[in-house]
Design a protein around this motif. Structure first.
Motif, PDB file in Angstrom:
ATOM      1  N   SER A 105      -6.907  -6.498  -1.697  1.00 49.69           N
ATOM      2  CA  SER A 105      -7.883  -6.913  -0.683  1.00 49.69           C
ATOM      3  C   SER A 105      -9.195  -6.176  -0.929  1.00 49.69           C
ATOM      4  O   SER A 105      -9.184  -5.014  -1.333  1.00 49.69           O
ATOM      5  CB  SER A 105      -7.345  -6.623   0.725  1.00 49.69           C
ATOM      6  OG  SER A 105      -6.168  -7.392   0.955  1.00 49.69           O
ATOM      7  N   CYS A 152      -8.655 -11.100   1.593  1.00 45.28           N
ATOM      8  CA  CYS A 152      -7.328 -10.517   1.818  1.00 45.28           C
ATOM      9  C   CYS A 152      -6.315 -11.290   0.995  1.00 45.28           C
ATOM     10  O   CYS A 152      -6.126 -12.499   1.215  1.00 45.28           O
ATOM     11  CB  CYS A 152      -6.918 -10.610   3.285  1.00 45.28           C
ATOM     12  SG  CYS A 152      -7.854  -9.535   4.356  1.00 45.28           S
ATOM     13  N   GLU A 162      -3.784  -3.248   0.471  1.00 45.93           N
ATOM     14  CA  GLU A 162      -5.087  -2.714   0.059  1.00 45.93           C
ATOM     15  C   GLU A 162      -5.409  -3.014  -1.402  1.00 45.93           C
ATOM     16  O   GLU A 162      -6.569  -3.260  -1.751  1.00 45.93           O
ATOM     17  CB  GLU A 162      -5.121  -1.191   0.270  1.00 45.93           C
ATOM     18  CG  GLU A 162      -5.314  -0.778   1.714  1.00 45.93           C
ATOM     19  CD  GLU A 162      -5.459   0.737   1.849  1.00 45.93           C
ATOM     20  OE1 GLU A 162      -4.839   1.298   2.766  1.00 45.93           O
ATOM     21  OE2 GLU A 162      -6.182   1.355   1.046  1.00 45.93           O
ATOM     22  N   ARG A 195     -10.273  -1.096   3.138  1.00 55.96           N
ATOM     23  CA  ARG A 195      -9.584   0.051   3.734  1.00 55.96           C
ATOM     24  C   ARG A 195      -9.189  -0.338   5.161  1.00 55.96           C
ATOM     25  O   ARG A 195      -9.813  -1.208   5.773  1.00 55.96           O
ATOM     26  CB  ARG A 195     -10.532   1.253   3.788  1.00 55.96           C
ATOM     27  CG  ARG A 195     -10.906   1.793   2.430  1.00 55.96           C
ATOM     28  CD  ARG A 195     -11.664   3.111   2.566  1.00 55.96           C
ATOM     29  NE  ARG A 195     -13.030   2.908   3.016  1.00 55.96           N
ATOM     30  CZ  ARG A 195     -14.115   3.003   2.228  1.00 55.96           C
ATOM     31  NH1 ARG A 195     -13.973   3.281   0.948  1.00 55.96           N
ATOM     32  NH2 ARG A 195     -15.317   2.823   2.724  1.00 55.96           N
ATOM     33  N   PRO A 196      -8.169   0.346   5.715  1.00 52.93           N
ATOM     34  CA  PRO A 196      -7.789   0.038   7.104  1.00 52.93           C
ATOM     35  C   PRO A 196      -8.982   0.097   8.055  1.00 52.93           C
ATOM     36  O   PRO A 196      -9.084  -0.710   8.980  1.00 52.93           O
ATOM     37  CB  PRO A 196      -6.750   1.128   7.420  1.00 52.93           C
ATOM     38  CG  PRO A 196      -6.136   1.452   6.096  1.00 52.93           C
ATOM     39  CD  PRO A 196      -7.254   1.332   5.091  1.00 52.93           C
ATOM     40  N   HIS A 217     -12.216  -1.953  -2.803  1.00 49.45           N
ATOM     41  CA  HIS A 217     -10.973  -2.258  -2.101  1.00 49.45           C
ATOM     42  C   HIS A 217     -11.178  -2.134  -0.585  1.00 49.45           C
ATOM     43  O   HIS A 217     -11.911  -1.241  -0.121  1.00 49.45           O
ATOM     44  CB  HIS A 217      -9.858  -1.299  -2.541  1.00 49.45           C
ATOM     45  CG  HIS A 217      -9.275  -1.657  -3.856  1.00 49.45           C
ATOM     46  ND1 HIS A 217      -8.426  -2.736  -4.020  1.00 49.45           N
ATOM     47  CD2 HIS A 217      -9.420  -1.129  -5.089  1.00 49.45           C
ATOM     48  CE1 HIS A 217      -8.069  -2.838  -5.280  1.00 49.45           C
ATOM     49  NE2 HIS A 217      -8.661  -1.883  -5.966  1.00 49.45           N
ATOM     50  N   THR A 275       0.838  -1.203   0.000  1.00 50.54           N
ATOM     51  CA  THR A 275       0.000   0.000   0.000  1.00 50.54           C
ATOM     52  C   THR A 275       0.872   1.252   0.000  1.00 50.54           C
ATOM     53  O   THR A 275       0.612   2.194  -0.740  1.00 50.54           O
ATOM     54  CB  THR A 275      -0.907   0.020   1.246  1.00 50.54           C
ATOM     55  OG1 THR A 275      -1.752  -1.142   1.236  1.00 50.54           O
ATOM     56  CG2 THR A 275      -1.786   1.259   1.275  1.00 50.54           C
ATOM     57  N   PHE A 309      -4.907  -5.411   6.314  1.00 47.23           N
ATOM     58  CA  PHE A 309      -5.748  -4.291   5.885  1.00 47.23           C
ATOM     59  C   PHE A 309      -4.942  -3.006   5.703  1.00 47.23           C
ATOM     60  O   PHE A 309      -5.444  -2.045   5.119  1.00 47.23           O
ATOM     61  CB  PHE A 309      -6.891  -4.079   6.879  1.00 47.23           C
ATOM     62  CG  PHE A 309      -7.959  -5.126   6.747  1.00 47.23           C
ATOM     63  CD1 PHE A 309      -7.748  -6.425   7.186  1.00 47.23           C
ATOM     64  CD2 PHE A 309      -9.160  -4.841   6.132  1.00 47.23           C
ATOM     65  CE1 PHE A 309      -8.711  -7.407   7.030  1.00 47.23           C
ATOM     66  CE2 PHE A 309     -10.143  -5.819   5.968  1.00 47.23           C
ATOM     67  CZ  PHE A 309      -9.906  -7.099   6.418  1.00 47.23           C
TER      68      PHE A 309
END
Lengths: 155, 155
Positions: B44, B58, B41, B8-9, B6, A64, B37
């Motif tokens: 995932s 993931c 990204e 995201r954290p 996608h 990322t 995460f």
């Protein structure tokens, strides 16, 4: 003499066989599936003393953040701690990721593992913060970050 | 309507809160730290139905094998299985990795999870073999592989 080399898939068996014991009986193996030894060889290392496993480090390049690298696991045989093996493993990791422009290295550890926090601080990591339930319920973590100079420091 | 985007954290909290339940009470959370995460990204994804989490995948690009991608986790809400959500998540993954030259996709699952093995076979995965103690003692795994055409097939 400690020898450090890239981890190979065939190292997984020895590592997973000792990892719970090295963490004082905590069940660590579920956090270390074989994939880390198969897909991140360039940023994972083992330390051996006379052919015997003395330590290991599993890390990877963030996919990322193009300037970040992450260390997921570092373990050193409890009988060989205090000999600089963990330090040497981290230095090999820094040497591997720095030329790739990865100047931010992140890792997490448990708040209860004071030795680990202090070890990282001696290596130049800063504590960003302590995050509750970071890795799921009860998984509190100390978030650690170290910034690397792009040019290696002269020694 | 299922929407796939996608991961995201900020999705981690919802996912980790349901993952054990979605696996019928098995303790899965230790296998899914937040790092997946944060650092993967691009490979995932989450599936949502009217803003509610319906599934997630993931995956990452192998950093050892430049032609491989790996799916570490796929979960679908048990109440929404059989609706093609897992299939759609995998298709998004294939679309993400194929243009990067990743023509080999690997995944593993538990031998006892017959539904998962069959699901992967319907998606075009082949069973390479069943490996005992693959992910540590007791961690038997079915090794799955799917080969992607470099040019997407016309449909």
């Amino acid at each position: 003499m400690v020898e450090i080399r890239h981890a190979r898939p065939s190292d997984y068996g020895r590592v997973i066989g000792v990892v719970d014991a090295w963490w004082g009986g905590r069940q660590m193996a579920p956090m270390l599936p074989r994939l880390f030894f198969l897909h991140f060889e360039g940023t994972s290392f083992v330390a051996e003393v006379e052919g015997e496993l003395a330590g290991f480090l599993c890390g990877f390049l963030s996919q990322t953040h193009p300037d970040e690298a992450y260390v997921h696991f570092l373990g050193v045989d409890p009988d060989r701690r205090g000999q600089g093996i963990g330090h040497a493993l981290y230095e090999r990791f820094f040497e591997a990721v720095r030329p790739l422009g990865r100047t931010v290295v992140r890792a997490v550890t448990s708040p209860g593992n004071v030795g680990s926090v202090e070890f990282h601080q001696r290596l130049g990591f800063e504590v960003e913060r302590v995050a509750e339930n970071y890795d799921g319920l009860g998984g509190d973590r100390v978030l650690l970050v170290k910034r690397l100079d792009l040019a290696p420091a002269s020694e």
